[in-house]
Scaffold this motif. Structure first.
Motif, PDB file in Angstrom:
ATOM      1  N   LYS A 202     -16.815  54.211   4.465  1.00  0.00           N
ATOM      2  CA  LYS A 202     -16.619  54.265   5.923  1.00  0.00           C
ATOM      3  C   LYS A 202     -15.123  54.181   6.259  1.00  0.00           C
ATOM      4  O   LYS A 202     -14.618  54.951   7.094  1.00  0.00           O
ATOM      5  CB  LYS A 202     -17.382  53.121   6.591  1.00  0.00           C
ATOM      6  N   LEU A 203     -14.411  53.244   5.611  1.00  0.00           N
ATOM      7  CA  LEU A 203     -12.975  53.113   5.847  1.00  0.00           C
ATOM      8  C   LEU A 203     -12.238  54.408   5.488  1.00  0.00           C
ATOM      9  O   LEU A 203     -11.377  54.876   6.233  1.00  0.00           O
ATOM     10  CB  LEU A 203     -12.401  51.958   5.026  1.00  0.00           C
ATOM     11  N   ALA A 204     -12.582  54.962   4.324  1.00  0.00           N
ATOM     12  CA  ALA A 204     -11.930  56.196   3.878  1.00  0.00           C
ATOM     13  C   ALA A 204     -12.224  57.342   4.835  1.00  0.00           C
ATOM     14  O   ALA A 204     -11.350  58.153   5.158  1.00  0.00           O
ATOM     15  CB  ALA A 204     -12.395  56.552   2.473  1.00  0.00           C
ATOM     16  N   ARG A 205     -13.457  57.406   5.324  1.00  0.00           N
ATOM     17  CA  ARG A 205     -13.878  58.486   6.229  1.00  0.00           C
ATOM     18  C   ARG A 205     -13.129  58.385   7.562  1.00  0.00           C
ATOM     19  O   ARG A 205     -12.652  59.389   8.100  1.00  0.00           O
ATOM     20  CB  ARG A 205     -15.387  58.383   6.446  1.00  0.00           C
ATOM     21  N   GLU A 206     -13.001  57.158   8.077  1.00  0.00           N
ATOM     22  CA  GLU A 206     -12.328  56.963   9.364  1.00  0.00           C
ATOM     23  C   GLU A 206     -10.831  57.218   9.246  1.00  0.00           C
ATOM     24  O   GLU A 206     -10.213  57.727  10.181  1.00  0.00           O
ATOM     25  CB  GLU A 206     -12.590  55.546   9.871  1.00  0.00           C
ATOM     26  N   HIS A 207     -10.265  56.850   8.106  1.00  0.00           N
ATOM     27  CA  HIS A 207      -8.819  57.001   7.942  1.00  0.00           C
ATOM     28  C   HIS A 207      -8.417  58.453   7.694  1.00  0.00           C
ATOM     29  O   HIS A 207      -7.351  58.885   8.123  1.00  0.00           O
ATOM     30  CB  HIS A 207      -8.324  56.119   6.786  1.00  0.00           C
TER      31      HIS A 207
END
Length: 457
Positions: free
Chosen positions: A259-264
């Motif tokens: 999720k963090l990677a996707r949002e960033h």
């Protein structure tokens, strides 16, 4: 307390001009590491040869002054912080590659050479040194030895301890010695080489290492497998590691990491799933097709959402994009990351990830799990964003380590103990074992001058 004037006078005599400093700027440069702990040494020395290290240890022992060895200062456990002041021995100027011997698959190096510089020097000979920590551009061979560093490729090639043949060092009693051999087989008593690796500079100062080299693979293939849940991913890891084609990397990312990677980095194409495996295989080109087929078959368990195989370099970069985006995403989320590197048996990875989720909920702090699934070695990163979350994050650590021990795991896979994890050592090892370790420390360093306050509780 300032160093005795007699010791400083001796150091200025024993070391060339510019190799001994009490200036605040150079002391401050050796005061901290990635643990964010910080203590000023009283002086910094920059050895460039073995004889200087021997003289340093003799002099500091005579005056009962602590010595803390350091290289690139990339430790995340405070292992290179001079907690009791004294002398910081900065090995960055002792950085020569003394010999590369392709016929015998070895290299002889000084401790200050960086991991990246070593790999660049080995590449034209068709070899590499397997330890590949993420800090490779800055960390030194000596630091890799001190904490038994590894990285993604340890799943196939082993950690630092598995890739060193011999050492030259100075014990805390001031005595120089050599251990190990220049052969890959040896049966000549206690293995002091493996003992020193991972000892974090508490037993001896290493001045030379004979490293075991590995031929560079001719080809590499990359796969990415997405799963509905962590249990399915863990089953796939166990199946992959049970077949003959051992991956050279087998990395895991949990739902929050994705999720963090996707949002960033939305353009990275990070899948919306609960768990992801990055799998890399290397070897001869004509053998990789069958190896990839075997791993594909092993990865196809109930719960698989998608399995992708890169056919060229561009596709390989695309598949790795999720993992690369995570590093930047964590930095963007907080400057206060607490990076733990616990290890459990592969079959217990789902229990670890579920337990970490419960800890995150109980302490109200974001926690991301990712890392080297083939070894069961996960980086459990706590990501507090303010003062209250920082307090709650540190309060969660005892629960994390207790969970890991309950799952038959261990509290560090590659970062070491330093001072940050020292109080948790009695969780990891029985009292009798710790007493034996204290006895070994006393034999090597009877006055306790080498890196005091580290490793042993």
């Amino acid at each position: 307390m300032p160093l005795p004037s007699t010791l400083l006078d001796f150091l200025h005599e024993a070391f060339p001009s510019g190799a001994v400093s009490t200036a605040e700027a150079e002391r401050r440069a050796c005061a901290g590491d990635n643990s964010r702990l910080n203590t000023l040494p009283d002086a910094v020395v920059f050895p460039t040869e073995h004889a200087q290290v021997e003289a340093l240890v003799h002099a500091c022992r005579e005056h009962r002054v602590p010595i803390t060895a350091r290289g690139g200062g990339t430790s995340s456990t405070g292992a290179s912080v001079p907690l009791e002041g004294g002398v910081a021995a900065n090995f960055m100027r002792m950085d020569r590659i003394l010999r590369i011997d392709p016929d015998n698959r070895l290299a002889v190096v000084e401790p200050g050479v960086t991991n990246e510089a070593l790999q660049l020097a080995l590449a034209p000979h068709g070899f590499f040194w397997p330890p590949d920590p993420g800090s490779a551009p800055w960390c030194t061979a000596g630091g890799n030895l001190a904490c038994n560093a590894s990285g993604p490729h340890a799943v196939k090639y082993g950690s630092t301890r598995d890739n060193v043949l011999g050492l030259r060092a100075v014990a805390g009693n001031g005595e120089s010695f050599r251990c190990g051999t220049q052969t890959t087989k040896s049966a000549i008593g206690y293995d002091l080489t493996r003992l020193l690796i991972g000892s974090e500079g508490t037993l001896a100062l290493i001045t030379e290492a004979t490293l075991k080299l590995t031929p560079k693979p001719l080809a590499v293939r990359t796969l990415r497998a997405s799963y509905r849940n962590t249990a399915a991913a863990a089953r796939a890891v166990a199946r992959i590691m049970a077949q003959p084609a051992t991956p050279c990397a087998l990395e895991f990312m949990d739902a929050l990491a994705l999720k963090l990677a996707r949002e960033h980095q939305p353009e990275a194409g990070v899948p919306v799933v609960e768990a992801l495996l990055m799998i890399e295989l290397d070897g001869a080109q004509d053998a990789l097709d069958s190896a990839v087929a075997a791993v594909e078959s092993a990865a196809r368990v109930d719960g698989l959402v998608q399995l992708e195989v890169a056919r060229d370099e561009a596709q390989t970069r695309a598949l790795w994009a999720a993992r690369k985006a995570l590093s930047f995403a964590q930095r963007a989320a907080t400057q206060h990351k607490i990076n733990e590197d616990v290890v459990v048996p592969v079959s217990r990875l789902p229990e670890l990830v579920d337990g970490v989720k419960q800890l995150a909920a109980r302490h109200a702090v974001p926690i991301v799990s990712f890392g080297h699934a083939g070894n069961g070695n996960l980086h459990v990163n706590l990501l507090p964003r303010d003062v209250d979350e920082i307090e709650r994050a540190y309060a969660a650590l005892p629960g994390l380590f207790a969970l890991v021990i309950a799952l038959d795991g261990t509290i560090s896979g590659e970062h070491g103990i330093g001072v940050v994890k020292r109080e948790f050592m009695p969780l990891a090892l029985p009292a009798a074992t710790l007493d034996l370790m204290r006895g070994i420390k006393a034999a090597f360093d009877p006055d306790g001058i080498l890196n005091p306050g580290k490793l042993l509780p």
